[in-house]
Design a protein around this motif. Structure first.
Motif, mmCIF file in Angstrom:
data_model
loop_
_atom_site.group_PDB
_atom_site.id
_atom_site.type_symbol
_atom_site.label_atom_id
_atom_site.label_comp_id
_atom_site.label_asym_id
_atom_site.label_seq_id
_atom_site.Cartn_x
_atom_site.Cartn_y
_atom_site.Cartn_z
ATOM 1 N N ALA A 22 0.840 -1.209 0.000
ATOM 2 C CA ALA A 22 0.000 0.000 0.000
ATOM 3 C C ALA A 22 0.872 1.255 0.000
ATOM 4 N N ARG A 23 1.980 1.206 0.759
ATOM 5 C CA ARG A 23 2.897 2.349 0.792
ATOM 6 C C ARG A 23 3.558 2.553 -0.566
ATOM 7 N N ALA A 24 3.989 1.446 -1.164
ATOM 8 C CA ALA A 24 4.641 1.537 -2.472
ATOM 9 C C ALA A 24 3.654 2.084 -3.504
ATOM 10 N N ASP A 25 2.390 1.681 -3.369
ATOM 11 C CA ASP A 25 1.365 2.138 -4.307
ATOM 12 C C ASP A 25 1.168 3.660 -4.199
ATOM 13 N N LEU A 26 1.042 4.161 -2.962
ATOM 14 C CA LEU A 26 0.853 5.610 -2.787
ATOM 15 C C LEU A 26 2.091 6.370 -3.268
ATOM 16 N N ARG A 27 3.257 5.866 -2.896
ATOM 17 C CA ARG A 27 4.511 6.513 -3.312
ATOM 18 C C ARG A 27 4.587 6.565 -4.836
ATOM 19 N N GLY A 28 4.259 5.431 -5.471
ATOM 20 C CA GLY A 28 4.300 5.342 -6.930
ATOM 21 C C GLY A 28 3.347 6.337 -7.576
ATOM 22 N N ARG A 29 2.150 6.472 -6.992
ATOM 23 C CA ARG A 29 1.158 7.400 -7.544
ATOM 24 C C ARG A 29 1.626 8.852 -7.419
ATOM 25 N N LEU A 30 2.195 9.189 -6.262
ATOM 26 C CA LEU A 30 2.651 10.575 -6.045
ATOM 27 C C LEU A 30 3.784 10.930 -7.011
ATOM 28 N N LEU A 31 4.652 9.942 -7.291
ATOM 29 C CA LEU A 31 5.755 10.182 -8.229
ATOM 30 C C LEU A 31 5.230 10.226 -9.662
ATOM 31 N N ALA A 32 4.373 9.247 -10.014
ATOM 32 C CA ALA A 32 3.875 9.161 -11.408
ATOM 33 C C ALA A 32 3.021 10.373 -11.765
ATOM 34 N N ASP A 33 2.245 10.868 -10.782
ATOM 35 C CA ASP A 33 1.360 12.000 -11.064
ATOM 36 C C ASP A 33 2.076 13.349 -10.896
ATOM 37 N N GLY A 34 3.369 13.309 -10.663
ATOM 38 C CA GLY A 34 4.146 14.549 -10.620
ATOM 39 C C GLY A 34 3.864 15.402 -9.394
ATOM 40 N N VAL A 35 3.584 14.763 -8.250
ATOM 41 C CA VAL A 35 3.397 15.509 -7.001
ATOM 42 C C VAL A 35 4.745 15.621 -6.288
ATOM 43 N N LEU A 36 5.453 14.492 -6.231
ATOM 44 C CA LEU A 36 6.779 14.436 -5.610
ATOM 45 C C LEU A 36 7.807 14.012 -6.652
ATOM 46 N N ILE A 37 9.057 14.342 -6.390
ATOM 47 C CA ILE A 37 10.162 13.936 -7.270
ATOM 48 C C ILE A 37 11.151 13.115 -6.439
ATOM 49 N N ASP A 38 11.469 11.932 -6.938
ATOM 50 C CA ASP A 38 12.385 11.040 -6.224
ATOM 51 C C ASP A 38 13.806 11.601 -6.291
ATOM 52 N N LEU A 39 14.419 11.836 -5.141
ATOM 53 C CA LEU A 39 15.789 12.361 -5.131
ATOM 54 C C LEU A 39 16.816 11.245 -4.968
ATOM 55 N N GLY A 40 16.343 9.999 -4.964
ATOM 56 C CA GLY A 40 17.283 8.879 -4.935
ATOM 57 C C GLY A 40 17.727 8.479 -3.546
ATOM 58 N N SER A 41 17.100 9.016 -2.520
ATOM 59 C CA SER A 41 17.398 8.610 -1.147
ATOM 60 C C SER A 41 16.056 8.476 -0.439
ATOM 61 N N PRO A 42 15.802 7.356 0.235
ATOM 62 C CA PRO A 42 14.476 7.115 0.799
ATOM 63 C C PRO A 42 14.036 8.216 1.764
ATOM 64 N N GLY A 43 12.844 8.734 1.559
ATOM 65 C CA GLY A 43 12.327 9.763 2.462
ATOM 66 C C GLY A 43 12.840 11.154 2.141
ATOM 67 N N LEU A 44 13.370 11.359 0.931
ATOM 68 C CA LEU A 44 13.861 12.666 0.501
ATOM 69 C C LEU A 44 13.271 12.944 -0.877
ATOM 70 N N GLU A 52 3.176 22.070 -3.614
ATOM 71 C CA GLU A 52 3.340 23.340 -2.915
ATOM 72 C C GLU A 52 2.022 24.069 -2.729
ATOM 73 N N ARG A 53 1.139 23.963 -3.738
ATOM 74 C CA ARG A 53 -0.154 24.638 -3.656
ATOM 75 C C ARG A 53 -0.954 24.095 -2.463
ATOM 76 N N VAL A 54 -1.001 22.772 -2.345
ATOM 77 C CA VAL A 54 -1.757 22.169 -1.238
ATOM 78 C C VAL A 54 -1.045 22.405 0.087
ATOM 79 N N TYR A 55 0.277 22.243 0.086
ATOM 80 C CA TYR A 55 1.092 22.431 1.295
ATOM 81 C C TYR A 55 0.902 23.846 1.862
ATOM 82 N N ALA A 56 0.949 24.845 0.983
ATOM 83 C CA ALA A 56 0.777 26.240 1.431
ATOM 84 C C ALA A 56 -0.624 26.452 1.991
ATOM 85 N N ALA A 57 -1.625 25.797 1.356
ATOM 86 C CA ALA A 57 -3.006 25.936 1.832
ATOM 87 C C ALA A 57 -3.180 25.280 3.198
#
Ligand code: ATP
Ligand code: ZN
Ligand code: MG
Length: 320
Positions: A22-44, A52-57
């Protein structure tokens, strides 16, 4: 690197595997949908415009919800002096989460040795020396050293947001190494500290629920390190020192995740930092913390990665 995740050590292997999926699925969706960008280190992660739009809100809504506190605004850098870190006693409770800054202080010869090691593909950070700086693991830390010996009648209340670093690499997108919390901290008498912690809980719960999230408020059981840590954790639960606002990001079959917390420190910081109230007694403190990335990601998990398609209620609560 081995990635350990304390919350997956369960006797039910199937459940652990389902949670990891389930975690891998959510992580995959956030990356695939361009919400987060993988920096190559877990949890970064890098963050995109939609994040940013949602975070600021989320942050703005959290601030609005605490406006009646009229808190003094303070901001700090992501690192704190070792001396201040020392007085929090964090290294006694969570040595596994702490992280320090190192710098190069060597001469030409040492620099050449560093470059040679690098050339051989070896780790070269061992050539750096510990600086007297720690990455801040909890954003309220620097405030206790700044309030002076005596807290005035009525206490003082602060609004502090900033970077937190905790060395807990994980593939769970809810568990980052570098994240932010927005804290509202009160330093005062035993009664005013407890009132701050308890009095804010219903409003925080209502705010998070207005975001369309299912929330439970539960006593926290922090993973204090080692054998002494087990005693500290028992004490925390027995004395009901800390409550967490948890939401079932991964569905009803798995433990819900803390997206905010409300914490009574009693005289912990008052004693270590020598803080007293007007009547000469040791000051007590309490803080409430909004985990800004966790709330943001919980929103994406619950409502999808396109905020324009969230219900009007949720968008109104976030002023989106
Ligand atoms: P957990 O039990 O999940 O490790 P915590 O008890 O360590 O959380 P706190 O110390 O109460 O968390 O920190 C305040 C808030 O900061 C948490 O409620 C959570 O929303 C957020 N937070 C804590 N650790 C992380 C992390 N590794 N990544 C993202 N947010 C975090
Ligand atoms: Zn705090
Ligand atoms: Mg933790």
């Amino acid at each position: 690197m081995t990635i350990t995740d304390p919350t997956t050590t369960t006797t039910e292997g199937d459940s652990a595997a389902a949670l990891a999926a389930a975690r891998a699925d959510l992580r995959g969706r956030l990356l695939a949908d361009g919400v987060l960008i993988d920096l190559g280190s877990p949890g970064l992660y890098g963050r995109t415009g939609v994040f940013e739009r949602v975070y600021a809100a989320v942050d703005a809504a959290a601030v609005r919800s605490q406006a009646d506190l009229d808190a003094e605004v303070l901001r700090f850098p992501p690192v704190e002096p070792l001396a201040a870190f020392e007085r929090t006693d964090y290294i006694a409770s969570f040595p596994d989460l702490a992280a320090s800054i190192s710098g190069f202080t060597g001469d030409d010869r040492t620099h050449r040795a560093l470059l040679a090691a690098r050339e051989r593909g070896e780790r070269w950070e061992t050539f750096l020396q510990p600086a007297d700086l720690m990455l801040t693991p909890a954003v309220c830390h620097p405030v206790y050293g700044l309030v002076g010996d005596t807290v005035p009648e009525g206490g003082r209340t602060f609004d502090i947001v900033g970077d937190s670093f905790r060395r807990e690499p994980s593939l769970d997108p809810m568990r980052l190494q570098a994240f932010h919390m927005h804290e509202f901290v009160h330093i005062g008498t035993p009664a005013s500290a407890k009132t701050h912690r308890d009095g804010r809980i219903p409003g925080m719960r209502a705010l998070l629920e207005s975001f369309g999230l299912a929330i439970e408020v539960v006593p926290a059981n922090d993973p204090f390190f080692g054998r002494v840590g087990q005693m500290l954790a028992r004490n925390q639960v027995e004395q009901a020192l800390k409550f967490e606002f948890v939401t079932p990001v991964y569905g009803p079959d798995h433990d819900a995740t803390a997206i905010s917390s409300a914490n009574l420190h009693e005289d912990h910081f008052g004693t270590s930092f020598g803080l007293r109230t007007a009547d000469g007694a040791v000051a007590h403190s309490a803080c409430i913390a909004f985990g800004l990335e966790r709330i943001t990601i919980a929103l994406f998990a619950a409502h999808g990665t396109d905020p324009d398609r969230w219900t009007s209620d949720v968008r109104a609560a976030l002023a989106l």
